[in-house]
Design a protein around this motif. Structure first.
Motif, short mmCIF file in Angstrom:
data_model
loop_
_atom_site.label_atom_id
_atom_site.label_comp_id
_atom_site.label_asym_id
_atom_site.label_seq_id
_atom_site.Cartn_x
_atom_site.Cartn_y
_atom_site.Cartn_z
N SER A 40 30.70 47.16 42.42
CA SER A 40 30.16 47.26 41.07
C SER A 40 31.28 47.46 40.04
O SER A 40 31.94 46.49 39.67
N ILE A 41 31.53 48.70 39.61
CA ILE A 41 32.51 48.89 38.53
C ILE A 41 33.89 48.35 38.95
O ILE A 41 34.27 48.46 40.12
N GLY A 42 34.57 47.76 37.99
CA GLY A 42 35.89 47.21 38.29
C GLY A 42 36.93 48.31 38.31
O GLY A 42 37.73 48.41 37.38
N ALA A 105 42.66 50.00 26.78
CA ALA A 105 42.06 48.96 25.94
C ALA A 105 40.69 49.39 25.40
O ALA A 105 40.33 49.08 24.26
N LYS A 106 39.93 50.11 26.24
CA LYS A 106 38.58 50.51 25.82
C LYS A 106 38.66 51.40 24.57
O LYS A 106 37.91 51.22 23.61
N CYS A 107 39.59 52.37 24.58
CA CYS A 107 39.76 53.27 23.43
C CYS A 107 40.22 52.47 22.22
O CYS A 107 39.80 52.74 21.09
N THR A 128 28.68 39.96 27.55
CA THR A 128 29.93 40.51 27.02
C THR A 128 30.22 41.89 27.59
O THR A 128 29.30 42.59 28.03
N TYR A 129 31.48 42.29 27.52
CA TYR A 129 31.86 43.67 27.87
C TYR A 129 31.13 44.59 26.87
O TYR A 129 31.28 44.43 25.65
N PRO A 130 30.31 45.52 27.36
CA PRO A 130 29.40 46.25 26.46
C PRO A 130 30.10 47.08 25.39
O PRO A 130 29.48 47.43 24.38
N SER A 236 45.51 49.00 33.22
CA SER A 236 44.50 49.51 34.16
C SER A 236 44.37 48.65 35.41
O SER A 236 44.53 49.12 36.53
N LYS A 237 44.06 47.39 35.20
CA LYS A 237 43.81 46.51 36.35
C LYS A 237 45.13 45.87 36.79
O LYS A 237 45.34 45.64 37.97
N PHE A 238 46.01 45.64 35.84
CA PHE A 238 47.30 45.01 36.10
C PHE A 238 48.16 45.89 37.03
O PHE A 238 48.73 45.41 38.00
N LEU A 370 24.33 38.46 38.89
CA LEU A 370 24.94 39.73 39.31
C LEU A 370 26.45 39.55 39.26
O LEU A 370 26.96 38.46 39.57
N ARG A 371 27.17 40.62 38.89
CA ARG A 371 28.63 40.57 38.90
C ARG A 371 29.16 41.30 40.13
O ARG A 371 28.69 42.39 40.46
N PHE A 372 30.12 40.68 40.81
CA PHE A 372 30.78 41.29 41.96
C PHE A 372 32.24 41.56 41.59
O PHE A 372 32.92 40.66 41.11
C1 MLT Z 1 34.20 47.01 34.46
O1 MLT Z 1 33.81 47.20 35.60
O2 MLT Z 1 33.65 46.22 33.67
C2 MLT Z 1 35.38 47.77 34.00
O3 MLT Z 1 35.79 48.71 34.91
C3 MLT Z 1 35.09 48.42 32.74
C4 MLT Z 1 36.27 48.87 32.01
O4 MLT Z 1 37.39 48.41 32.21
O5 MLT Z 1 36.06 49.73 31.15
#
Ligand code: MLT
Length: 404
Positions: A40-42, A105-107, A128-130, A236-238, A370-372
């Motif tokens: 679920s969450i990335g 990035a979220k902040c 979209t990203y909420p 974060s992801k990088f 659904l997102r994986f």
């Molecule tokens: C996501 O799963 O969409 C991300 O973890 C959200 C995020 O980066 O805030």
């Protein structure tokens, strides 16, 4: 009594991921012995690279000495890190002064809403990203324009159909659809923004996952983008900084408001007022991440996540599902046709013990998807695949009513 900010009435009760977590908790409460696998969450699962972790240790030891201690740094971030970001991500086409280091990035997306204020109208991709939508709802005013992004338009809005708005939010590689904008698509949007006096907020948080060398990793690869675009990005992801926290925003000095006032100047004012700079430790870790060794180690982790993506993709393909994304992005976007996303989510959690993210949580056009996420450990990805192979129906069987 203090009156509640009325804008909060426009928000759903929970943000998407706390709602997923609430449902998971309720299920676990009823079924304490069931092992759930989350795609679920990335959130990243692999340890920090050795180069980063060594630097964090060294820096924290230095901070414990008289000679190495220091307090506040510049609100915009250490110049040495801004220089490295300008070099590694923008081949020095962006000046370090145009880069603002942050806690993520979220902040920054929230801060950008404050910069433009309630009166700025916005358009977002749907799904979209909420955070783009919710942060706008909190500052209030102006309806939001939702631009359908579906398989029919390759998940990218047609500039000919764009409404007149002040700000257009684009995310590429896209969260949630995993699609990645081409240079042609970005060119068309940059020229739309120029013609219409709009600004683009470009979220490139997943750019490092792009595999195809012809796809742009930054909007600034497009000529003229520096006059109309802000870019937000993240470690974060990088580099696995979801917990450590570090991001950045590029505000080109040439960006102007209607009366030719400088956007860069206002953002500097805003940041120096609301923010005392990202953690010194995170910034030291980020500099280590951008060293030669750091970049090599990070690339191995990115490759690992992309192998996860292709393993999930393969398992779903064998079952006959229609899948998008996952080739240049760590997210797969799976089409379940007429089904309702939250019902699918619940069904798959209860019957096959797999947690996904409901597409409708990202917008109306995400309904039926659904997102994986591919950010899991290999062990979890393999378990998830086993669940898909042994417990999931073939896609056509899912077309019959769900047994819930
Ligand atoms: C996501 O799963 O969409 C991300 O973890 C959200 C995020 O980066 O805030």
């Amino acid at each position: 009594m203090v009156k509640r900010n009325p804008n909060f009435k426009s928000l759903s009760e929970n943000y998407l991921f706390p709602e997923v977590a609430r449902r998971v908790k309720a299920f676990k409460h009823q079924n304490p012995h069931v092992e759930l696998i989350s795609l679920s969450i990335g959130d990243t699962s692999q340890p920090l690279s050795a180069t980063i972790s060594k630097m964090l240790k060294k820096k924290s030891e230095e901070l414990g000495t008289h000679a190495g201690y220091h307090g506040y740094g510049p609100e915009q971030g250490a110049l040495s890190l801004r220089k490295k970001i300008a070099h590694v991500f923008y081949s020095d086409t962006i000046s370090p002064e145009e880069i603002f280091i942050s806690d993520g990035a979220k902040c920054d997306i929230g801060r950008l809403q404050l910069l433009f204020g309630a009166q700025a109208s916005i358009a977002v991709q749907d799904p979209t990203y909420p955070v783009y939508v919710d942060s706008k709802l909190i500052v209030g005013c102006h309806p939001i324009a939702y631009l359908p992004c579906t398989p029919q338009n390759n998940f990218f809005p047609d500039p000919k159909l764009l409404p007149a708005v002040d700000l257009l939010y684009l995310c590429s590689p896209n969260n949630p659809t995993g699609s990645t904008a081409t240079k042609e698509q970005l060119k068309s949007i940059v020229s739309w923004a120029k013609k219409n006096g709009a600004l683009i907020v470009y979220d490139a948080a997943y750019a490092a996952f792009i595999q195809d060398p012809d796809l742009p990793k930054s909007i600034y690869e497009i000529a003229g983008a520096k006059e109309v675009a802000i870019e937000v990005s993240s470690f974060s992801k990088f580099a696995g900084f979801t917990g450590i926290r570090l991001g950045w925003t590029v505000i080109p000095k040439g960006l102007r408001f209607e009366q030719y006032e400088s956007v860069h100047q206002d953002y500097t004012r805003l940041i120096t007022t609301f923010f005392n700079g990202a953690s010194i430790l995170s910034q030291a870790g980020a500099e280590a991440a951008l060293s030669e060794n750091g970049l090599e180690e990070i690339q191995r982790t990115i490759n690992f996540y992309m192998e996860n993506a292709s393993l999930i993709r393969h398992a779903l393909q064998i079952k006959g599902y229609k899948i998008y994304g996952g080739m240049n992005a760590p997210y797969l976007w799976v089409d379940f046709g007429e089904k309702k996303s939250w019902e699918l989510f619940q069904h798959l959690m209860e019957e096959t013990h797999l947690i996904t993210t409901p597409g409708s949580g990202f917008g109306l056009c995400g309904e039926g998807f659904l997102r994986f996420s591919a950010f899991g450990t290999r062990q979890n990805i393999q378990k998830a695949i086993k669940h898909i192979e042994t417990k999931w129906p073939r896609s056509l069987e899912l077309m019959s009513p769900l047994p819930i």
